[in-house]
Design a protein around this motif. Structure first.
Motif, short mmCIF file in Angstrom:
data_model
loop_
_atom_site.label_atom_id
_atom_site.label_comp_id
_atom_site.label_asym_id
_atom_site.label_seq_id
_atom_site.Cartn_x
_atom_site.Cartn_y
_atom_site.Cartn_z
N PHE A 96 2.81 -0.16 -8.64
CA PHE A 96 1.61 -0.98 -8.74
C PHE A 96 1.64 -2.27 -7.92
O PHE A 96 0.60 -2.78 -7.53
N CYS A 97 2.82 -2.85 -7.70
CA CYS A 97 2.84 -4.20 -7.13
C CYS A 97 4.07 -4.40 -6.27
O CYS A 97 5.10 -3.76 -6.45
N VAL A 98 3.93 -5.33 -5.32
CA VAL A 98 5.03 -5.67 -4.42
C VAL A 98 4.91 -7.14 -4.03
O VAL A 98 3.81 -7.68 -3.92
N GLY A 112 6.30 -0.70 -11.36
CA GLY A 112 5.53 0.51 -11.43
C GLY A 112 5.19 1.00 -12.82
O GLY A 112 5.56 0.41 -13.84
N GLU A 113 4.49 2.13 -12.83
CA GLU A 113 4.04 2.78 -14.05
C GLU A 113 5.20 3.36 -14.84
O GLU A 113 5.05 3.72 -16.01
N ASP A 114 6.37 3.46 -14.20
CA ASP A 114 7.56 3.99 -14.87
C ASP A 114 8.27 2.93 -15.72
O ASP A 114 9.39 3.15 -16.18
N ASP A 115 7.62 1.78 -15.93
CA ASP A 115 8.17 0.66 -16.72
C ASP A 115 9.37 0.02 -16.04
O ASP A 115 10.18 -0.64 -16.70
N LYS A 116 9.48 0.19 -14.74
CA LYS A 116 10.64 -0.33 -14.02
C LYS A 116 10.22 -1.28 -12.90
O LYS A 116 9.13 -1.17 -12.35
N ALA A 117 11.13 -2.20 -12.59
CA ALA A 117 10.97 -3.08 -11.44
C ALA A 117 12.31 -3.15 -10.72
O ALA A 117 13.37 -3.17 -11.36
N VAL A 417 4.68 -4.15 3.81
CA VAL A 417 5.32 -3.37 2.75
C VAL A 417 4.24 -2.91 1.79
O VAL A 417 3.46 -3.73 1.29
N THR A 418 4.18 -1.61 1.54
CA THR A 418 3.11 -1.02 0.75
C THR A 418 3.68 -0.33 -0.49
O THR A 418 4.83 0.11 -0.50
N THR A 419 2.84 -0.24 -1.54
CA THR A 419 3.19 0.56 -2.71
C THR A 419 2.05 1.52 -2.99
O THR A 419 0.89 1.24 -2.66
N SER A 420 2.37 2.65 -3.62
CA SER A 420 1.39 3.72 -3.67
C SER A 420 1.48 4.54 -4.95
O SER A 420 2.49 4.53 -5.66
N GLY A 421 0.42 5.30 -5.17
CA GLY A 421 0.40 6.26 -6.26
C GLY A 421 1.30 7.45 -6.01
O GLY A 421 1.47 8.28 -6.91
N ASP A 422 1.89 7.55 -4.82
CA ASP A 422 2.82 8.65 -4.54
C ASP A 422 4.25 8.33 -4.99
O ASP A 422 5.19 9.04 -4.63
N HIS A 423 4.40 7.25 -5.77
CA HIS A 423 5.68 6.83 -6.36
C HIS A 423 6.60 6.14 -5.36
O HIS A 423 7.78 5.93 -5.66
N LYS A 424 6.09 5.78 -4.20
CA LYS A 424 6.93 5.23 -3.14
C LYS A 424 6.44 3.86 -2.68
O LYS A 424 5.27 3.52 -2.82
N ALA A 425 7.39 3.11 -2.11
CA ALA A 425 7.07 1.89 -1.37
C ALA A 425 7.54 2.12 0.06
O ALA A 425 8.59 2.75 0.28
N LYS A 426 6.80 1.62 1.01
CA LYS A 426 7.14 1.85 2.41
C LYS A 426 7.13 0.54 3.20
O LYS A 426 6.37 -0.37 2.90
N VAL A 427 7.99 0.52 4.22
CA VAL A 427 8.07 -0.61 5.13
C VAL A 427 7.59 -0.16 6.49
O VAL A 427 8.14 0.80 7.08
N PHE A 428 6.57 -0.82 7.01
CA PHE A 428 6.03 -0.51 8.33
C PHE A 428 6.30 -1.68 9.27
O PHE A 428 6.07 -2.84 8.91
N CYS A 429 6.80 -1.38 10.46
CA CYS A 429 6.97 -2.38 11.50
C CYS A 429 5.67 -2.44 12.29
O CYS A 429 5.29 -1.47 12.94
N VAL A 430 4.96 -3.59 12.22
CA VAL A 430 3.63 -3.69 12.82
C VAL A 430 3.60 -4.59 14.05
O VAL A 430 2.55 -4.79 14.64
N GLN A 431 4.76 -5.16 14.42
CA GLN A 431 4.77 -6.01 15.60
C GLN A 431 4.92 -5.14 16.83
O GLN A 431 5.97 -4.56 17.08
N ARG A 432 3.86 -4.99 17.59
CA ARG A 432 3.82 -4.09 18.74
C ARG A 432 3.58 -4.87 20.02
O ARG A 432 2.91 -5.89 20.01
N PRO A 433 4.10 -4.38 21.16
CA PRO A 433 3.90 -5.10 22.44
C PRO A 433 2.43 -5.29 22.79
O PRO A 433 2.07 -6.30 23.39
#
Length: 435
Positions: A96-98, A112-117, A417-433
């Protein structure tokens, strides 16, 4: 003493003439509405030994290289396109949150919804420690102003604070059903809004608490103003209160026609705290002077061009403001709607500048510091970057297999950094030339 604002109809309010363009790139002059920066020492004295001295921002980058090999809780690759560098997969339900640690931007906390942080490292997804002990969905999580403390809060109202370096719990508090939580910007003071209408302010770790009693309905959103002396809180009945954190009383109350006609969903402030933007399920965003408590602008849904693919009746009525924020370099504000519309408004003329359409609802938006780029995440699981000057889509990032529920942006705009209903958090590198 509670005082009600006495502004006229928002439609009669003149544009903000203090904000002006010079060219199309930057603000040359912004005249503050606040007569002068308040002295944060007052609140510091109220909370005894809380230190409110502003600390210099350290421009520390993330020097760690990306580690792409799969580890425990880290997925290195997925079926289908995945633009992420790292996937954190220790949650067993929707995340749910990051929040990112503000000093180094090298650590994340997710709940998250799993009662964990979990507190984990962005560079390689390594778990540092679990914030254990929650027995309900963790909906709020965040690092303190100096990154030494991290707080987690669950739906039942259990707040816990952890010392990051020792990984030990140092404070806990039962606040009642939790709606939102936020750290003070310059002190180890935690604020939380609850379903009973109260806003709690607690000093960590000694536990000194103060209560700001709102109407008999949930305090649905809140934000500490940059001066550290005031906070704006929105409520389910549509009212907005600007609180004096030292005195514990509302400085301004906006209700009735001045407030919203439905529950508030989000609030934001500009950099100097002179302006507040509020959003609601009534599909309006209101621009409020933090000094006078008066509405100085209203962005209504009818100012957005005719919206495609809206259904009849219920679907149209289900639209709402989900997120909003101010650009730091131009007099622009962004409002994200549940129907997928990103509206860029010109504050100097209070007119719609651009409308950027998403295929699904916008969950959250964030402005990149120092630029006119706004980021959105949406229910289709995609992060998008928009040039607010032109309304053009710059790029998008994919990888989630369900809706994105929250995201955070590093201060140098190199990572999302994103969080999702797919149970995952992801890190995206967005600094592009090309950017």
């Amino acid at each position: 003493m509670e005082s009600e604002s006495e502004s006229g109809a928002a439609a009669d309010t003149p544009p903000l003439e203090t904000l002006s363009f010079h060219g199309d790139e930057e603000i040359i002059e912004v005249v503050e509405l606040d007569p002068g920066p308040p002295d944060p020492d007052d609140l510091a004295q109220e909370m005894e030994d809380v230190d409110f001295e502003e600390e210099e921002e350290e421009e520390e980058g993330n020097d760690e290289g990306w580690v792409l090999e799969p580890q425990e809780g880290v997925v290195g690759s997925m079926e289908g396109p995945d633009d992420s560098e790292v996937t954190f997969a220790l949650h067993s339900a929707s995340v749910f949150c990051v929040s990112l640690d503000p000093k180094t931007n090298t650590l994340a906390v997710t709940g998250g919804e799993d009662d964990k942080a979990f507190v984990w490292r962005l560079g390689d997804g390594e778990l540092l420690f679990e914030c254990a002990g929650h027995k309900d969905s963790v909906t709020c999580a965040g690092f303190g102003h100096d990154s030494t403390l991290v707080a987690t809060g669950d739906m039942s109202g259990l707040l816990k604070v952890w010392q990051v370096d020792t990984k030990e719990e140092v404070w806990s508090f039962e606040a009642g059903d939790l709606e939102w939580m936020e750290w003070h910007p310059r002190a180890p003071v935690l604020l939380a809004g609850t379903a009973d209408g109260n806003t709690w302010m607690g000093k960590v770790p000694n536990g000194d608490c103060k209560t700001f009693q709102g109407p008999n309905c949930p305090a649905t959103c809140g934000r500490v103003l940059p001066d550290g002396k005031r906070a704006v809180v929105g409520y389910e009945d549509g009212t907005i209160r600007i609180w004096d954190l030292k005195q514990g009383n509302p400085i301004h109350v906006l209700k009735g026609t001045e407030g919203h006609q439905g529950p508030l969903t989000c609030v934001a402030t500009n950099q100097d705290g002179s302006l507040i933007l509020t959003g609601s399920v009534d599909c309006q965003a209101k621009l409020v002077s933090a000094t006078t408590g008066k509405v100085v602008g209203v962005f209504r849904p009818e100012t957005v061009a005719s919206q495609p693919s809206l259904g009849e009746g219920e679907e149209s009525e289900s639209n709402s403001v989900e997120s909003l924020g101010f650009c730091s370099v131009m007099p622009l504000a962004a409002v994200g709607y549940l129907d997928g519309t990103l509206a860029i408004y010109d504050l100097s003329t209070q007119t719609l500048r651009h409308q950027c359409q998403h295929q699904s609802g916008i969950v959250q938006l964030l402005w990149e510091a120092g630029t006119a780029v706004v980021y959105t995440c949406s229910l289709d699981g995609v992060v998008r970057l928009w040039d607010a000057r032109t309304g053009r889509l710059l790029t998008d990032y994919r990888g989630h297999t369900a809706e994105i529920l929250d995201f955070a942006l590093s201060k140098d705009a190199s990572l999302v950094v994103t969080t999702s209903g797919d149970h995952k958090a992801k890190v995206f590198c967005v600094q592009r030339p090309d950017r």
